[in-house]
Design an enzyme around this catalytic site. Sequence first.
Site, PDB file in Angstrom:
ATOM      1  N   SER A 109       1.287 -10.315   9.987  1.00 33.64           N
ATOM      2  CA  SER A 109       0.682  -9.104   9.417  1.00 33.64           C
ATOM      3  C   SER A 109      -0.825  -9.128   9.631  1.00 33.64           C
ATOM      4  O   SER A 109      -1.512 -10.068   9.212  1.00 33.64           O
ATOM      5  CB  SER A 109       1.001  -9.048   7.919  1.00 33.64           C
ATOM      6  OG  SER A 109       0.009  -8.328   7.230  1.00 33.64           O
ATOM      7  N   GLU A 150      -0.347  -0.576  16.320  1.00 32.77           N
ATOM      8  CA  GLU A 150      -1.217   0.568  15.991  1.00 32.77           C
ATOM      9  C   GLU A 150      -2.227   0.800  17.122  1.00 32.77           C
ATOM     10  O   GLU A 150      -2.498   1.944  17.507  1.00 32.77           O
ATOM     11  CB  GLU A 150      -1.949   0.308  14.667  1.00 32.77           C
ATOM     12  CG  GLU A 150      -2.746   1.520  14.214  1.00 32.77           C
ATOM     13  CD  GLU A 150      -3.612   1.235  12.994  1.00 32.77           C
ATOM     14  OE1 GLU A 150      -3.284   0.338  12.199  1.00 32.77           O
ATOM     15  OE2 GLU A 150      -4.639   1.917  12.860  1.00 32.77           O
ATOM     16  N   CYS A 152       2.203   6.007   8.971  1.00 33.23           N
ATOM     17  CA  CYS A 152       1.347   6.187   7.790  1.00 33.23           C
ATOM     18  C   CYS A 152       0.418   7.393   7.983  1.00 33.23           C
ATOM     19  O   CYS A 152      -0.095   7.629   9.078  1.00 33.23           O
ATOM     20  CB  CYS A 152       0.520   4.921   7.593  1.00 33.23           C
ATOM     21  SG  CYS A 152      -0.703   5.086   6.295  1.00 33.23           S
ATOM     22  N   ASN A 172      -3.149  -7.097   8.291  1.00 35.11           N
ATOM     23  CA  ASN A 172      -3.971  -6.962   7.084  1.00 35.11           C
ATOM     24  C   ASN A 172      -3.952  -8.237   6.250  1.00 35.11           C
ATOM     25  O   ASN A 172      -4.961  -8.618   5.669  1.00 35.11           O
ATOM     26  CB  ASN A 172      -3.578  -5.707   6.292  1.00 35.11           C
ATOM     27  CG  ASN A 172      -2.296  -5.880   5.530  1.00 35.11           C
ATOM     28  OD1 ASN A 172      -2.289  -6.501   4.491  1.00 35.11           O
ATOM     29  ND2 ASN A 172      -1.196  -5.351   6.048  1.00 35.11           N
ATOM     30  N   CYS A 219       0.860  -1.189   0.000  1.00 37.64           N
ATOM     31  CA  CYS A 219       0.000   0.000   0.000  1.00 37.64           C
ATOM     32  C   CYS A 219       0.899   1.243   0.000  1.00 37.64           C
ATOM     33  O   CYS A 219       2.119   1.141   0.185  1.00 37.64           O
ATOM     34  CB  CYS A 219      -0.863   0.000   1.259  1.00 37.64           C
ATOM     35  SG  CYS A 219       0.137   0.071   2.751  1.00 37.64           S
TER      36      CYS A 219
HETATM   37  S1  SF4 Z   1      -2.899   2.186   7.480  1.00 36.29           S
HETATM   38 FE1  SF4 Z   1      -1.434   0.508   7.193  1.00 36.29          FE
HETATM   39  S2  SF4 Z   1      -2.331  -0.790   5.584  1.00 36.29           S
HETATM   40 FE2  SF4 Z   1      -3.405   1.182   5.546  1.00 36.29          FE
HETATM   41  S3  SF4 Z   1      -2.347   2.448   4.006  1.00 36.29           S
HETATM   42 FE3  SF4 Z   1      -1.399   2.883   5.999  1.00 36.29          FE
HETATM   43  S4  SF4 Z   1       0.325   1.460   6.180  1.00 36.29           S
HETATM   44 FE4  SF4 Z   1      -1.015   0.694   4.552  1.00 36.29          FE
END
Ligand code: SF4
Length: 287
Positions: A225, A134, A104, A227, A12
């Site tokens: 992971s 997270e 992110c 996701n 991503c």
């Molecule tokens: S929150 Fe995590 S999975 Fe979603 S775009 Fe950001 S890094 Fe990628």
Amino acid sequence: MEIKIAKNYGFCAGVKNALEIVNKTVLTSKDKKIYMLNKIVHNQNVIEQIKNLGVIILDDSSLTNEEKIKSISEGILIFSAHGHDKKLDLLAKKQNLEIVDTTCKKVLLNIKQIQNALLENKDVVYIGIRNHPETEASLAISDKIIFLDFFSPDYSKLNNLKNISIHNQTTLIQDDLIKIYTKIKQICQNVEVHNDICFATSLRQKSLLEVTDEDLIIIIGDKISSNSTRLYEVGKSLYPNRTVLQINSLEELTKFDLSKYKKGFITAGASTPDEVINPIIKYLQNY
Ligand code: SF4
């Protein structure tokens, strides 16, 4: 084998950005020691590549994050894409470390929304996976935040709350999350829902609907992971009578006898690199 590849799969934007920052840091700081607090993204192949660049990963699970930072001094400390407790920034500065933050943008936006809800005196409820970085980073914003475990939500924690703002980890399963929202709305009034699943996670989960008559579904991604593992769980629940595999290397895949399958569908989690995905696609196309 006839192969169909998901429209949306693999890295991503958040993961790409984090890795670009790491590469740039390595290139521009050759004279400094570079440390990384925990795994920048949850894929062992990516971590090995980063180690090969000379970055030292601080991921001893017997130590707290504070202890890991206190064990080093001077150099650069890279924080992961998942976000982190901002108190760690102060500690890192005290240890004379330069900070490189790869959080992110979507996680930063979610954090901002949690902070705003707290400022508005809302009862902030955070749905996430226990001990996921997270989730830990989000809960560290304030001890007023009420944590609901995505896998076993304890709704009794919400008794007597009157002005709820719900936030969540970015990599959960959309349908299961909506069930939790519905339950909360049944037992509480004045519920504001943010639905913080990121676009990349959502697109990868939706791509599983592109499966038609494939009898083998392959999810490429590390089991650490979130996701990738959620993608596997969505695949299992959408196609209970087909074979759904989660693998993280070609070597792992070659252990399976795939001779009975005619058609395969391939997708990959947001932290899975092309270096892992492409050989698997090639292998299956020639199978
Ligand atoms: S929150 Fe995590 S999975 Fe979603 S775009 Fe950001 S890094 Fe990628």
